[in-house]
Design an enzyme around this catalytic site. Structure first.
Site, PDB file in Angstrom:
ATOM      1  N   ASP A  45      29.658  83.238  28.586  1.00  0.00           N
ATOM      2  CA  ASP A  45      29.828  81.781  28.596  1.00  0.00           C
ATOM      3  C   ASP A  45      29.085  81.171  27.413  1.00  0.00           C
ATOM      4  O   ASP A  45      27.859  81.275  27.317  1.00  0.00           O
ATOM      5  CB  ASP A  45      29.283  81.201  29.906  1.00  0.00           C
ATOM      6  N   TYR A  50      25.416  74.766  22.176  1.00  0.00           N
ATOM      7  CA  TYR A  50      24.247  75.637  22.336  1.00  0.00           C
ATOM      8  C   TYR A  50      23.652  76.051  20.997  1.00  0.00           C
ATOM      9  O   TYR A  50      22.520  76.558  20.936  1.00  0.00           O
ATOM     10  CB  TYR A  50      24.581  76.880  23.177  1.00  0.00           C
ATOM     11  N   LYS A  79      33.224  75.742  24.868  1.00  0.00           N
ATOM     12  CA  LYS A  79      33.402  74.365  25.348  1.00  0.00           C
ATOM     13  C   LYS A  79      33.446  73.383  24.187  1.00  0.00           C
ATOM     14  O   LYS A  79      32.724  73.566  23.201  1.00  0.00           O
ATOM     15  CB  LYS A  79      32.239  73.983  26.280  1.00  0.00           C
ATOM     16  N   HIS A 110      33.281  70.065  27.828  1.00  0.00           N
ATOM     17  CA  HIS A 110      31.914  70.307  28.293  1.00  0.00           C
ATOM     18  C   HIS A 110      31.422  69.207  29.241  1.00  0.00           C
ATOM     19  O   HIS A 110      30.877  69.495  30.319  1.00  0.00           O
ATOM     20  CB  HIS A 110      30.988  70.432  27.075  1.00  0.00           C
TER      21      HIS A 110
END
Ligand SMILES: NC(=O)C1=CN([C@@H]2O[C@H](COP(=O)(O)OP(=O)(O)OC[C@H]3O[C@@H](n4cnc5c(N)ncnc54)[C@H](OP(=O)(O)O)[C@@H]3O)[C@@H](O)[C@H]2O)C=CC1
Ligand SMILES: O=C[C@H](O)[C@@H](O)[C@@H](O)[C@H](O)C(=O)O
Length: 311
Positions: A45, A50, A79, A110
């Site tokens: 994931d 990030y 995402k 997201h």
């Protein structure tokens, strides 16, 4: 248990457990991805937000070149971040470039909102007063319409949402030509989000449970009922918290950059019985009654996403 999969509404098989990568530091996450794939994980994931998709991509490349897995054996999720929800194709393109992949298996919205794409930061634009720079006139349904268009490009095999409440899903679904394959939400016994889980089940939307251990530092690991169920099985609390989702028919994603934990999280999954689930569900019900549900991930967007514990 490790290889268990579920069938999504788009016909694809999604693994029951995956490795999370939020807050996994560059320098650690590359090896974590290799370790996870070696241990049998088949879902990673990721997210543009990030800021570590380059390193995740290096880990994937290592695993492919070492013959641990082939690309088609891994289910990669990414995402579209909130500054890209009017530019979903670009968001996907950037993730693919970082990950070094031709396609992902699932692309999620997201969060259902737009942050200023022309603001003072690519990911976290702020106003002069320090608040997040949010375009409040944006309709999240318009983002979904873009997501639907992306399927034809072949760069993602499926599309879904994340952080969608029942209220937001009810706004979206009447306009959806493609029903989201997945809704990825925070989920654990202190935040069962049963109203979302039930609606998703009715509509054929698969739940991916995030922050199953309570996110950073794993605060749910010490919840008394979780510890009791673990003791009954001679298992660790992490095994109970992860297995809870398998018993609920959901996919669970657990983050770790610690090799022993990465292995332990997939190797020690349990078959929780009715008595175990009753204990955990009673705990959820008690927290709900007392107004003590715990949501560990609620970024300061200043937006009402329609979650009953926050609305
Ligand atoms: N869609 C969204 O908005 C969101 C998605 N997510 C996704 O879900 C994933 C998982 O959620 P996340 O919030 O990271 O938190 P988790 O609930 O997975 O908890 C991660 C924490 O638990 C620790 N940990 C992991 N395994 C064990 C173990 N067996 N025993 C003790 N401690 C352990 C980790 O430490 P260490 O790494 O040091 O081992 C880390 O501190 C994310 O990484 C991300 O991929 C998460 C939040 C929001
Ligand atoms: O996926 C994980 C979370 O949603 C994370 O992406 C957000 O919490 C983000 O750090 C933010 O501050 O908005």
């Amino acid at each position: 248990m490790a290889t268990k999969t579920y069938k999504l509404n788009n016909g694809l098989d999604i693994p029951a457990i995956g490795l999370g990568t939020w807050q996994s530091a560059p320098g650690a996450v590359r090896q974590a991805v290799v370790e996870a794939l070696r241990a049998g994980y088949r879902l990673i994931d990721c997210a543009y937000c990030y800021g570590n998709e380059d390193e995740v991509g290096q880990g994937l490349a290592d695993a492919f070149s070492q013959g641990i897995v082939k690309r088609e054996e891994v289910f990669v999720v990414t995402k579209v971040w909130a500054t890209y929800t009017t530019r979903c194709a670009l968001g996907l393109e950037k993730s693919l470039k970082s990950l070094g992949l031709e396609y992902v298996d699932l692309l999620l919205v997201h969060w259902p909102l737009l942050m200023n794409p022309e603001g003072n930061d690519d990911r976290f634009p702020k106003l002069p007063n320090g608040e997040r720079d949010i375009i409040r006139s944006h309709n999240h349904v318009d983002t979904w319409k873009q997501m639907e268009q992306l399927l034809a490009l072949g760069k993602t095999k499926g599309i879904g949402v994340s952080n969608y409440s029942k209220r937001y899903l009810e706004q979206l679904l009447p306009h959806a030509t493609v029903i989201p394959a997945v809704n990825q939400i925070e989920n654990h016994p202190a935040l069962p989000q049963q109203e979302i889980v039930d609606l998703c089940k009715e509509k054929g939307i698969h739940i991916m449970a995030y922050s199953p251990l309570g996110s950073t530092g794993g605060p749910m690991l010490t919840a008394e009922p979780v510890v009791q169920v673990a003791e009954k099985h001679g298992a660790k609390p992490a095994a109970v918290l992860l297995s809870y989702h398998l018993a609920r028919g959901s996919t669970v994603i657990a983050k770790s950059v610690t090799p022993e934990r990465i292995r332990e999280n997939i190797d020690t999954l349990l078959e929780l019985d009715a008595e175990d689930m009753q204990k955990l569900n009673d705990y959820s019900a008690q927290l709900t009654r007392e107004g003590k549900l715990q949501r560990f991930v609620y970024p300061p967007f200043g937006v009402d996403f329609g979650f009953p514990d926050k609305s």
